[in-house]
Design an enzyme around this catalytic site. Sequence first.
Site, PDB file in Angstrom:
ATOM      1  N   ASP A  96     -10.628   4.514 -30.196  1.00 34.57           N
ATOM      2  CA  ASP A  96     -11.000   5.697 -29.291  1.00 34.57           C
ATOM      3  C   ASP A  96     -10.970   7.142 -30.064  1.00 34.57           C
ATOM      4  OD1 ASP A  96     -11.246   4.398 -27.132  1.00 34.57           O
ATOM      5  OD2 ASP A  96      -9.170   4.789 -26.322  1.00 34.57           O
ATOM      6  N   HIS A 138      -5.002  14.408 -24.001  1.00 34.94           N
ATOM      7  CA  HIS A 138      -4.090  13.306 -24.434  1.00 34.94           C
ATOM      8  C   HIS A 138      -3.553  13.300 -25.887  1.00 34.94           C
ATOM      9  CE1 HIS A 138      -5.920  11.203 -20.854  1.00 34.94           C
ATOM     10  NE2 HIS A 138      -7.317  11.336 -21.555  1.00 34.94           N
ATOM     11  N   GLY A 146      -7.362   8.809 -26.626  1.00 35.72           N
ATOM     12  CA  GLY A 146      -8.204   9.062 -25.740  1.00 35.72           C
ATOM     13  C   GLY A 146      -9.296  10.068 -26.193  1.00 35.72           C
TER      14      GLY A 146
HETATM   15  O1  V1P Z   1      -9.377   2.341 -22.418  1.00 35.02           O
HETATM   16  C1  V1P Z   1      -9.270   2.673 -23.585  1.00 35.02           C
HETATM   17  C2  V1P Z   1      -8.497   2.049 -24.607  1.00 35.02           C
HETATM   18  C3  V1P Z   1      -8.492   0.597 -24.608  1.00 35.02           C
HETATM   19  N1  V1P Z   1      -7.275   0.801 -25.232  1.00 35.02           N
HETATM   20  C4  V1P Z   1      -6.037  -0.038 -25.490  1.00 35.02           C
HETATM   21  C5  V1P Z   1      -7.337   2.089 -24.858  1.00 35.02           C
HETATM   22  N2  V1P Z   1      -9.648   3.923 -23.785  1.00 35.02           N
HETATM   23  C6  V1P Z   1     -10.571   4.581 -23.053  1.00 35.02           C
HETATM   24  C7  V1P Z   1     -10.190   6.173 -23.425  1.00 35.02           C
HETATM   25  C8  V1P Z   1     -10.636   7.143 -22.298  1.00 35.02           C
HETATM   26  C9  V1P Z   1     -10.419   8.470 -22.833  1.00 35.02           C
HETATM   27  C10 V1P Z   1     -11.023   9.809 -21.629  1.00 35.02           C
HETATM   28  C11 V1P Z   1     -10.328  10.967 -22.568  1.00 35.02           C
HETATM   29  C12 V1P Z   1     -10.566  12.160 -21.385  1.00 35.02           C
HETATM   30  O2  V1P Z   1      -9.618  12.135 -20.471  1.00 35.02           O
HETATM   31  C13 V1P Z   1     -10.714  13.603 -22.122  1.00 35.02           C
HETATM   32  C14 V1P Z   1     -11.224  13.950 -23.092  1.00 35.02           C
HETATM   33  O3  V1P Z   1     -11.821  12.342 -20.536  1.00 35.02           O
HETATM   34  C15 V1P Z   1     -12.195   3.981 -23.197  1.00 35.02           C
HETATM   35  C16 V1P Z   1     -12.957   3.850 -22.443  1.00 35.02           C
HETATM   36  C17 V1P Z   1     -12.825   3.756 -20.895  1.00 35.02           C
HETATM   37  N3  V1P Z   1     -13.668   3.164 -20.566  1.00 35.02           N
HETATM   38  O4  V1P Z   1     -11.759   4.183 -20.456  1.00 35.02           O
HETATM   39  N4  V1P Z   1     -12.493   4.328 -24.561  1.00 35.02           N
HETATM   40  C18 V1P Z   1     -14.050   3.880 -24.395  1.00 35.02           C
HETATM   41  N5  V1P Z   1     -14.233   3.605 -22.979  1.00 35.02           N
HETATM   42  C19 V1P Z   1     -14.800   4.018 -25.308  1.00 35.02           C
HETATM   43  C20 V1P Z   1     -16.267   3.549 -25.126  1.00 35.02           C
HETATM   44  C21 V1P Z   1     -17.177   3.626 -26.262  1.00 35.02           C
HETATM   45  C22 V1P Z   1     -16.755   3.680 -27.576  1.00 35.02           C
HETATM   46  C23 V1P Z   1     -15.486   3.937 -27.669  1.00 35.02           C
HETATM   47  C24 V1P Z   1     -14.269   3.914 -26.757  1.00 35.02           C
HETATM   48 ZN    ZN Z   2     -11.371  12.185 -18.712  1.00 37.35          ZN
END
Ligand code: V1P
Ligand code: ZN
Length: 373
Positions: A96, A138, A146
């Site tokens: 991330d 985060h 995040g």
């Molecule tokens: O779920 C995770 C990962 C899996 N790991 C063990 C942690 N990461 C999420 C992060 C979401 C961050 C949100 C930030 C905010 O709160 C503030 C700016 O909005 C994640 C997700 C998901 N669907 O939750 N990372 C990604 N998707 C991702 C997608 C494409 C490329 C890289 C990361």
């Molecule tokens: Zn968010």
Amino acid sequence: ERGPPPALPAPRPLVYVRSDRLAQLSAGLPINRDRSVMTDTLVEDYGLLQDAAVRQAPPASLEQLQGYHSREYLAALAHWDKLSERRRAAYGLEDDCAPFPGLYEHAALTAGGSLAAAEALCAGEARLAVHWDGGRHHAGKGKAAGFCYVNDVVLAILRLLSSFRRVLYLDVDVHHGDAAFLLSPRVLTISLHKAAPGFYPGTGALGAGGEGTGRGFALNLPLGDGLRDNPFLQAVAALAGGAAAAFQPDVVVLQCGVDGLAHDPLAGSWSLTPAAYARAAELAASWGRPLLLLGGGGYCAAAAAATWTGVLAQLLGKAPLPDDIPAEHEYLDRYGPSYTLSAVIKRLLPPDTNDASAVLAACEGLLAELRSA
Ligand code: V1P
Ligand code: ZN
Ligand code: CA
């Protein structure tokens, strides 16, 4: 001859902090590509900056960043290319939060923008200060998480605490504001977020958290999928409104991440419309305190830009805006096929799994905890 001191300049309605350099540095990233430039351009094309003081974000100094972050983590942000993969991973600089050229400058500008906006409120230059590139809730002291490399929210709140006694921090991003300020009874943190098994970051269970003297000053309201405008706004009004009445903040910080918008391509969880965010921001402003408005999540650039433009119009008394995106707008093609601000809400929505009376009961429980803290 000595006369009275010259009158202070009249406060502007808005201090708007942007960074063309940050937009440039973000242009090649996989997440939020073009979002900053699209937001700033749309806000400008709707004429919302006419009476504003518009500032380019200055990079935060090392000393400012050290107000929260560890020296070794900041060194890792600057020199990640010289670290082994294992050491990068220890600082969260993978997946991330993959590192990229210009990362340190990106982090310094992100923090510097929110600090400049906070500074403007401290100086009484405006009652409303906006930094849409902020809201990176985060990032830890020594770890990226995040999509957040630097916690501008914590840094901005620390700055506000040097001029204001009590800060109310409201976080409406669909994710839990997990690394925000939890240690002081002078900062009341309220986060609405989705909680479900496997949903990031997995913290923020219902209840009043916080540590040490800050115990009871972090109110967490987890919510389920499909959340609609009405229960969301009822929760904001009941919980944050009730908390503001009890806590009597001197300044308010709103993390206005818009990844709870219907059809958000990353979170895909809530079914909010742009109007819900405009109304939530209006509620935060209605408590009559200076307001620091930060961005956060929001993974369809056009939907985020349209929503934040609507939020600003609402706060400036310029809502509703003409729904059709201005014909000369540089990014007009990105708003197709409807080419309107409101297009995001027009598709079929899944059912709301939240029960309005249960949500209100949870809010009442949290307020009771706050009152006894
Ligand atoms: O779920 C995770 C990962 C899996 N790991 C063990 C942690 N990461 C999420 C992060 C979401 C961050 C949100 C930030 C905010 O709160 C503030 C700016 O909005 C994640 C997700 C998901 N669907 O939750 N990372 C990604 N998707 C991702 C997608 C494409 C490329 C890289 C990361
Ligand atoms: Zn968010
Ligand atoms: Ca949140």
